[in-house]
Design an enzyme around this catalytic site. Structure first.
Site, short mmCIF file in Angstrom:
data_model
loop_
_atom_site.label_atom_id
_atom_site.label_comp_id
_atom_site.label_asym_id
_atom_site.label_seq_id
_atom_site.Cartn_x
_atom_site.Cartn_y
_atom_site.Cartn_z
CG ASP A 47 -0.33 0.00 2.41
OD1 ASP A 47 1.02 -0.02 2.50
OD2 ASP A 47 -1.10 0.25 3.54
CB SER A 48 4.60 1.77 0.05
OG SER A 48 4.95 0.53 -0.84
CD GLU A 184 7.40 -0.18 7.83
OE1 GLU A 184 6.65 -0.85 7.49
OE2 GLU A 184 7.79 0.92 7.29
O1 KIV Z 1 3.65 -1.01 1.70
C1 KIV Z 1 4.93 -1.62 1.72
O2 KIV Z 1 5.48 -1.14 0.78
C2 KIV Z 1 5.09 -2.27 3.06
C3 KIV Z 1 6.51 -2.53 3.09
C4 KIV Z 1 7.11 -1.15 3.68
C5 KIV Z 1 6.77 -3.57 4.15
O3 KIV Z 1 4.15 -2.60 3.71
#
Ligand code: KIV
Length: 290
Positions: A47-48, A184
């Site tokens: 979701d990043s 994280e």
């Molecule tokens: O959404 C993302 O990229 C993540 C990573 C930071 C683990 O959850």
């Protein structure tokens, strides 16, 4: 070597002699092809995407529709990697029924498993998803969907009491049947403790070297996103600078008339041109500006 399944990933521990797992995010077909060709084990459709692709300040803005859209794009590339899709905020917080339906949508979009954030309070939802035969990856420590509750994007479990709670959460997620666990932004010693104490692989981001795998955001590791560089990011390329310089060269060529050249243009035969009375018309790059 074929694509890793969730059960195959679940058995990978560095202490058992396995290589660390390589996970990288991808949000579209070209990114998925690159991750696959580079030999990544796992693609996370994170979701990043909200922050590094869609321009939001946090991950709270993306929906299940958005995540399905990006998951499907990744899956269409048919990468040789296991595809994990993130469940976005509010897609697993309301009711078990809605949670399972949302997880199923991500699987139908092409994911092989889903990831969700949070510890013990997520156990009932995790149980329902796993009962629907969908593998679940956990995510604890800094959970970006809790940005407001946590008071910002901050390193977690720095104090002994919080580290103990993190370990308890990790154990409960492992007992619930999660096949792997993202840690994280926690101190490296805390991540090592969790890694030693659980039998499923830990995948770290800002969690030091003693995890069973690592994950980085595609746009961070390639230097496409350079507005904010957290301490845990290693930039393996400076694609933003390379891209700005390439687009600048293109802009200069368009303005000077150097692009496109004759070799980059399509031709009409003299016979056809004759029909149009265009035979003696010479098309130079400069003339093509009209
Ligand atoms: O959404 C993302 O990229 C993540 C990573 C930071 C683990 O959850």
């Amino acid at each position: 070597m074929g694509r890793l399944t969730a059960p195959a990933i679940a058995s990978k521990k560095v202490r058992a002699g396995d290589d660390p797992l390589v996970m990288v995010t991808a949000y579209d077909a070209p990114g998925a092809r690159i991750a696959s060709e580079a030999g990544a084990d796992v693609i996370l459709v994170g979701d990043s995407v909200a922050m590094v692709v869609l321009g939001y300040d946090d991950t709270l803005q993306v929906t299940v529709d958005d995540m399905c859209h990006h998951t499907a794009a990744v899956a269409r590339a048919e990468p040789g990697c296991h595809i994990v899709a993130d469940m976005p905020w509010m897609s697993y917080h309301v009711s078990p029924e809605e949670t399972v339906q949302n997880a199923a949508r991500l699987i139908r979009a092409g994911a092989h498993s889903i990831k969700l954030e949070g510890g013990r309070k997520r156990l009932p939802m995790i149980d329902r998803i796993i009962s629907a035969e969908i593998p679940v990856m956990g995510h604890i420590g800094l959970t970006p969907q809790s940005v407001h509750a946590m008071g910002g994007f901050k390193v977690q479990a720095k104090h002994a009491e919080h580290a103990r709670k993190l370990l308890a959460a990790a154990k409960s997620l492992a007992s619930a049947g999660c096949f792997a666990l993202v840690l994280e932004c926690v101190p490296d010693r805390v991540a090592a403790m969790v890694t030693d104490e659980v039998d499923i692989p830990t995948i770290g981001i800002g969690a030091g070297s003693r995890c069973d795998g690592q994950v980085l955001v595609y746009h961070d590791l390639l230097g496409i996103e350079d507005r904010l560089v957290p301490r845990f990011v290693r930039r393996y390329a400076d694609l933003r600078a390379v891209s700005v310089s390439a687009v600048s060269a293109y802009a200069a060529d368009v303005r000077s008339g150097a692009f496109p050249s004759a070799a980059e243009s399509y031709r009409m035969t003299d016979a056809e041109a004759g029909e149009l009375d265009l035979c003696d018309r010479q098309v130079s790059s400069r003339e093509m500006r009209w």
